[in-house]
Design a protein around this motif. Structure first.
Motif, PDB file in Angstrom:
ATOM      1  N   THR A  84       0.839  -1.207   0.000  1.00 17.56           N
ATOM      2  CA  THR A  84       0.000   0.000   0.000  1.00 17.56           C
ATOM      3  C   THR A  84       0.866   1.246   0.000  1.00 17.56           C
ATOM      4  O   THR A  84       0.615   2.192  -0.761  1.00 17.56           O
ATOM      5  CB  THR A  84      -0.960   0.005   1.201  1.00 17.56           C
ATOM      6  OG1 THR A  84      -1.797  -1.151   1.124  1.00 17.56           O
ATOM      7  CG2 THR A  84      -1.817   1.259   1.225  1.00 17.56           C
ATOM      8  N   ARG A  85       1.900   1.268   0.827  1.00 22.75           N
ATOM      9  CA  ARG A  85       2.782   2.433   0.861  1.00 22.75           C
ATOM     10  C   ARG A  85       3.513   2.590  -0.471  1.00 22.75           C
ATOM     11  O   ARG A  85       3.658   3.710  -0.978  1.00 22.75           O
ATOM     12  CB  ARG A  85       3.769   2.322   2.019  1.00 22.75           C
ATOM     13  CG  ARG A  85       3.091   2.492   3.367  1.00 22.75           C
ATOM     14  CD  ARG A  85       4.074   2.674   4.501  1.00 22.75           C
ATOM     15  NE  ARG A  85       4.831   1.497   4.815  1.00 22.75           N
ATOM     16  CZ  ARG A  85       4.529   0.620   5.764  1.00 22.75           C
ATOM     17  NH1 ARG A  85       3.430   0.786   6.479  1.00 22.75           N
ATOM     18  NH2 ARG A  85       5.297  -0.404   6.004  1.00 22.75           N
ATOM     19  N   LEU A  86       3.934   1.493  -1.062  1.00 24.34           N
ATOM     20  CA  LEU A  86       4.625   1.566  -2.345  1.00 24.34           C
ATOM     21  C   LEU A  86       3.687   2.057  -3.444  1.00 24.34           C
ATOM     22  O   LEU A  86       4.066   2.878  -4.279  1.00 24.34           O
ATOM     23  CB  LEU A  86       5.231   0.212  -2.715  1.00 24.34           C
ATOM     24  CG  LEU A  86       6.110   0.208  -3.966  1.00 24.34           C
ATOM     25  CD1 LEU A  86       7.254   1.199  -3.846  1.00 24.34           C
ATOM     26  CD2 LEU A  86       6.648  -1.193  -4.212  1.00 24.34           C
ATOM     27  N   ARG A  87       2.449   1.599  -3.433  1.00 24.54           N
ATOM     28  CA  ARG A  87       1.471   2.067  -4.428  1.00 24.54           C
ATOM     29  C   ARG A  87       1.257   3.571  -4.286  1.00 24.54           C
ATOM     30  O   ARG A  87       1.172   4.290  -5.288  1.00 24.54           O
ATOM     31  CB  ARG A  87       0.152   1.318  -4.262  1.00 24.54           C
ATOM     32  CG  ARG A  87       0.233  -0.128  -4.729  1.00 24.54           C
ATOM     33  CD  ARG A  87      -1.001  -0.916  -4.368  1.00 24.54           C
ATOM     34  NE  ARG A  87      -2.165  -0.478  -5.148  1.00 24.54           N
ATOM     35  CZ  ARG A  87      -3.406  -0.871  -4.879  1.00 24.54           C
ATOM     36  NH1 ARG A  87      -3.656  -1.687  -3.866  1.00 24.54           N
ATOM     37  NH2 ARG A  87      -4.398  -0.441  -5.620  1.00 24.54           N
ATOM     38  N   CYS A  88       1.170   4.064  -3.056  1.00 26.44           N
ATOM     39  CA  CYS A  88       1.049   5.509  -2.835  1.00 26.44           C
ATOM     40  C   CYS A  88       2.264   6.244  -3.380  1.00 26.44           C
ATOM     41  O   CYS A  88       2.135   7.255  -4.078  1.00 26.44           O
ATOM     42  CB  CYS A  88       0.899   5.821  -1.344  1.00 26.44           C
ATOM     43  SG  CYS A  88      -0.675   5.355  -0.607  1.00 26.44           S
ATOM     44  N   LEU A  89       3.444   5.735  -3.092  1.00 29.71           N
ATOM     45  CA  LEU A  89       4.673   6.391  -3.545  1.00 29.71           C
ATOM     46  C   LEU A  89       4.805   6.403  -5.059  1.00 29.71           C
ATOM     47  O   LEU A  89       5.269   7.384  -5.636  1.00 29.71           O
ATOM     48  CB  LEU A  89       5.906   5.723  -2.926  1.00 29.71           C
ATOM     49  CG  LEU A  89       6.124   5.995  -1.448  1.00 29.71           C
ATOM     50  CD1 LEU A  89       7.322   5.210  -0.931  1.00 29.71           C
ATOM     51  CD2 LEU A  89       6.302   7.480  -1.193  1.00 29.71           C
ATOM     52  N   VAL A  90       4.385   5.324  -5.709  1.00 29.69           N
ATOM     53  CA  VAL A  90       4.452   5.282  -7.173  1.00 29.69           C
ATOM     54  C   VAL A  90       3.566   6.387  -7.748  1.00 29.69           C
ATOM     55  O   VAL A  90       3.982   7.119  -8.643  1.00 29.69           O
ATOM     56  CB  VAL A  90       4.070   3.881  -7.706  1.00 29.69           C
ATOM     57  CG1 VAL A  90       3.800   3.923  -9.200  1.00 29.69           C
ATOM     58  CG2 VAL A  90       5.176   2.883  -7.400  1.00 29.69           C
ATOM     59  N   LEU A  91       2.345   6.526  -7.234  1.00 26.81           N
ATOM     60  CA  LEU A  91       1.470   7.594  -7.732  1.00 26.81           C
ATOM     61  C   LEU A  91       2.016   8.979  -7.404  1.00 26.81           C
ATOM     62  O   LEU A  91       1.987   9.877  -8.245  1.00 26.81           O
ATOM     63  CB  LEU A  91       0.056   7.439  -7.174  1.00 26.81           C
ATOM     64  CG  LEU A  91      -0.812   6.417  -7.888  1.00 26.81           C
ATOM     65  CD1 LEU A  91      -2.149   6.252  -7.172  1.00 26.81           C
ATOM     66  CD2 LEU A  91      -1.048   6.800  -9.340  1.00 26.81           C
ATOM     67  N   LEU A  92       2.543   9.167  -6.199  1.00 33.30           N
ATOM     68  CA  LEU A  92       3.107  10.463  -5.842  1.00 33.30           C
ATOM     69  C   LEU A  92       4.318  10.787  -6.712  1.00 33.30           C
ATOM     70  O   LEU A  92       4.521  11.939  -7.099  1.00 33.30           O
ATOM     71  CB  LEU A  92       3.488  10.495  -4.363  1.00 33.30           C
ATOM     72  CG  LEU A  92       2.325  10.484  -3.376  1.00 33.30           C
ATOM     73  CD1 LEU A  92       2.826  10.277  -1.953  1.00 33.30           C
ATOM     74  CD2 LEU A  92       1.507  11.761  -3.485  1.00 33.30           C
ATOM     75  N   SER A  93       5.098   9.773  -7.035  1.00 33.84           N
ATOM     76  CA  SER A  93       6.273   9.975  -7.871  1.00 33.84           C
ATOM     77  C   SER A  93       5.893  10.359  -9.296  1.00 33.84           C
ATOM     78  O   SER A  93       6.535  11.213  -9.906  1.00 33.84           O
ATOM     79  CB  SER A  93       7.118   8.697  -7.882  1.00 33.84           C
ATOM     80  OG  SER A  93       8.160   8.799  -8.813  1.00 33.84           O
ATOM     81  N   THR A  94       4.853   9.745  -9.824  1.00 28.81           N
ATOM     82  CA  THR A  94       4.479   9.992 -11.217  1.00 28.81           C
ATOM     83  C   THR A  94       3.515  11.162 -11.379  1.00 28.81           C
ATOM     84  O   THR A  94       3.505  11.800 -12.433  1.00 28.81           O
ATOM     85  CB  THR A  94       3.851   8.734 -11.853  1.00 28.81           C
ATOM     86  OG1 THR A  94       2.705   8.337 -11.096  1.00 28.81           O
ATOM     87  CG2 THR A  94       4.859   7.600 -11.906  1.00 28.81           C
ATOM     88  N   GLN A  95       2.729  11.471 -10.348  1.00 33.32           N
ATOM     89  CA  GLN A  95       1.694  12.500 -10.475  1.00 33.32           C
ATOM     90  C   GLN A  95       1.991  13.770  -9.688  1.00 33.32           C
ATOM     91  O   GLN A  95       1.333  14.773  -9.886  1.00 33.32           O
ATOM     92  CB  GLN A  95       0.336  11.948 -10.017  1.00 33.32           C
ATOM     93  CG  GLN A  95      -0.106  10.701 -10.734  1.00 33.32           C
ATOM     94  CD  GLN A  95      -0.184  10.876 -12.236  1.00 33.32           C
ATOM     95  OE1 GLN A  95      -0.599  11.914 -12.737  1.00 33.32           O
ATOM     96  NE2 GLN A  95       0.235   9.860 -12.967  1.00 33.32           N
ATOM     97  N   GLY A  96       2.941  13.726  -8.777  1.00 36.50           N
ATOM     98  CA  GLY A  96       3.219  14.889  -7.939  1.00 36.50           C
ATOM     99  C   GLY A  96       2.301  14.913  -6.728  1.00 36.50           C
ATOM    100  O   GLY A  96       1.825  13.875  -6.282  1.00 36.50           O
ATOM    101  N   GLU A  97       2.045  16.082  -6.210  1.00 43.74           N
ATOM    102  CA  GLU A  97       1.233  16.228  -5.008  1.00 43.74           C
ATOM    103  C   GLU A  97      -0.192  15.733  -5.247  1.00 43.74           C
ATOM    104  O   GLU A  97      -0.814  16.063  -6.248  1.00 43.74           O
ATOM    105  CB  GLU A  97       1.206  17.694  -4.582  1.00 43.74           C
ATOM    106  CG  GLU A  97       0.461  17.925  -3.287  1.00 43.74           C
ATOM    107  CD  GLU A  97       0.390  19.376  -2.901  1.00 43.74           C
ATOM    108  OE1 GLU A  97       0.933  19.722  -1.843  1.00 43.74           O
ATOM    109  OE2 GLU A  97      -0.212  20.164  -3.657  1.00 43.74           O
ATOM    110  N   LEU A  98      -0.679  14.921  -4.298  1.00 43.70           N
ATOM    111  CA  LEU A  98      -2.022  14.367  -4.403  1.00 43.70           C
ATOM    112  C   LEU A  98      -2.763  14.513  -3.083  1.00 43.70           C
ATOM    113  O   LEU A  98      -2.161  14.455  -2.005  1.00 43.70           O
ATOM    114  CB  LEU A  98      -1.983  12.886  -4.776  1.00 43.70           C
ATOM    115  CG  LEU A  98      -1.404  12.538  -6.138  1.00 43.70           C
ATOM    116  CD1 LEU A  98      -1.296  11.026  -6.301  1.00 43.70           C
ATOM    117  CD2 LEU A  98      -2.243  13.142  -7.249  1.00 43.70           C
ATOM    118  N   CYS A  99      -4.065  14.653  -3.204  1.00 45.70           N
ATOM    119  CA  CYS A  99      -4.949  14.684  -2.050  1.00 45.70           C
ATOM    120  C   CYS A  99      -5.224  13.241  -1.609  1.00 45.70           C
ATOM    121  O   CYS A  99      -5.218  12.320  -2.431  1.00 45.70           O
ATOM    122  CB  CYS A  99      -6.257  15.361  -2.458  1.00 45.70           C
ATOM    123  SG  CYS A  99      -7.515  15.373  -1.180  1.00 45.70           S
TER     124      CYS A  99
END
Length: 113
Positions: A14-29
């Motif tokens: 779960t943490r890795l999935r969050c990091l992948v999205l944050l890495s590719t999309q930038g700041e997220l809500c």
């Protein structure tokens, strides 16, 4: 940040999935992560809190919304690691499904009037 603590944090899916999205999309809500990962808000928030406490992400509040991004204090080797994982994960399940759901969130044509 010590490498062993960093890798312990990203070893959770779960943490890795969050990091992948944050890495590719930038700041997220948090709400965007909830929708993209299709997990409950408390679960996402718990994992983001662990990442924040470890110094992997940083957060900011805007009204009732919490936004997260990769920490600007992360060492270069940690950023390189997250970027490499995100690049390799883009063809793997569940990361492809997460990205697809996120793109649908950002596409105004997928919203129902």
């Amino acid at each position: 940040m010590k490498p062993d603590a960093f890798f312990k944090m990203i070893a959770d899916q779960t943490r890795l999935r969050c990091l992948v999205l944050l890495s590719t999309q930038g700041e997220l809500c948090v709400c965007e992560l909830v929708q993209a990962l299709q997990l409950s808000q408390p679960k996402i928030s718990r994992h983001l809190a662990a990442l924040r406490e470890a110094g992997v992400v940083e957060s900011r509040r805007q009204g009732q919304w919490m936004f997260y991004q990769l920490s600007t204090a992360l060492p270069d080797w940690a950023i390189t690691t997250v970027t490499a994982v995100a690049g390799g994960a883009k063809l793997e399940t569940p990361y492809t499904a997460d990205a697809k759901r996120f793109r649908r969130l950002a596409d105004p044509e997928t919203l129902v009037a």
